[in-house]
Design an enzyme around this catalytic site. Structure first.
Site, PDB file in Angstrom:
ATOM      1  CD  GLN A  60      31.289 -58.601  65.604  1.00  0.00           C
ATOM      2  OE1 GLN A  60      31.464 -58.863  64.429  1.00  0.00           O
ATOM      3  NE2 GLN A  60      32.161 -58.926  66.537  1.00  0.00           N
ATOM      4  CG  HIS A 106      28.252 -61.619  65.056  1.00  0.00           C
ATOM      5  ND1 HIS A 106      28.190 -61.394  66.409  1.00  0.00           N
ATOM      6  CD2 HIS A 106      29.543 -61.956  64.786  1.00  0.00           C
ATOM      7  CE1 HIS A 106      29.400 -61.594  66.941  1.00  0.00           C
ATOM      8  NE2 HIS A 106      30.231 -61.944  65.972  1.00  0.00           N
ATOM      9  CB  CYS A 128      33.899 -63.160  68.880  1.00  0.00           C
ATOM     10  SG  CYS A 128      32.649 -61.974  68.370  1.00  0.00           S
ATOM     11  CG  LEU A 129      37.213 -58.460  66.235  1.00  0.00           C
ATOM     12  CD1 LEU A 129      37.041 -57.517  65.050  1.00  0.00           C
ATOM     13  CD2 LEU A 129      38.617 -58.357  66.809  1.00  0.00           C
ATOM     14  N   GLY A 152      36.798 -60.876  60.422  1.00  0.00           N
ATOM     15  CA  GLY A 152      35.409 -60.639  60.038  1.00  0.00           C
ATOM     16  C   GLY A 152      34.737 -59.722  61.027  1.00  0.00           C
ATOM     17  CG  HIS A 177      32.133 -65.949  64.070  1.00  0.00           C
ATOM     18  ND1 HIS A 177      32.679 -66.467  65.225  1.00  0.00           N
ATOM     19  CD2 HIS A 177      31.953 -64.617  64.314  1.00  0.00           C
ATOM     20  CE1 HIS A 177      32.805 -65.494  66.115  1.00  0.00           C
ATOM     21  NE2 HIS A 177      32.375 -64.362  65.584  1.00  0.00           N
ATOM     22  CD  GLU A 178      32.120 -62.087  61.412  1.00  0.00           C
ATOM     23  OE1 GLU A 178      31.355 -61.314  62.020  1.00  0.00           O
ATOM     24  OE2 GLU A 178      33.203 -62.486  61.885  1.00  0.00           O
TER      25      GLU A 178
END
Ligand code: CO
Length: 150
Positions: A51, A134, A88-89, A46, A130-131
């Site tokens: 991000q 953000h 997380c990226l 995701g 999670h997304e």
């Protein structure tokens, strides 16, 4: 399509509350393409627009069943609770145990501007939450009961 730079924790765009998308134009469609490309390149499940430095309410996900694109996503229903490991990226190499709803329904717009609804459990439910976090400027490490490396 381009691979965009993924912003890392400490970048202030990750702490901002993202703005709703007012109009889905060519620029937004290109952003969706670039976000998907960037997510696949980084082998993530995701990615949220902040991000890649864009403070707009857009997320892309693929938990193994194909690409999901959501514009202005909102959780409209949830059930249960489940703890699980997340990464997380934007926080490479760190993992944590986060409690999430076990099942969520999320509504938003697709790239054609049509209202769509996605219901997920397990990894999809977790990735959606999670997304969407953000978009509120919330990172999983702020919610995690414990955080560990690799
Ligand atoms: Co993340």
């Amino acid at each position: 399509m381009s691979v965009l730079e993924i912003r890392k924790a400490g970048d202030k765009v990750l702490k901002e509350k993202a703005a709703p998308v007012a109009k889905i134009d060519r620029k937004i469609k290109r952003l969706l393409d670039d976000m998907a490309n960037t997510m696949y390149e980084a082998q993530g499940v995701g990615l949220a627009a902040p991000q890649v430095g864009v403070s707009l309410r857009i997320i892309v996900l693929d938990t193994g069943d194909g690409l999901i694109e959501l514009i202005n996503p909102v959780i409209t229903a949830h059930e249960g609770c489940e703890a699980g490991t997340e990464g997380c990226l934007s926080i490479p190499g760190m993992y944590g145990e986060v409690e999430r709803y076990a099942k969520v329904t999320v509504e938003g717009l697709n790239r054609e501007g049509r209202r769509i609804s996605i219901t997920g459990t397990e990894l999809l439910a977790r990735a959606l939450q999670h997304e969407i976090d953000h978009l509120e400027g919330v990172l999983f490490i702020e919610l995690a009961k414990s955080v560990h490396k690799g």
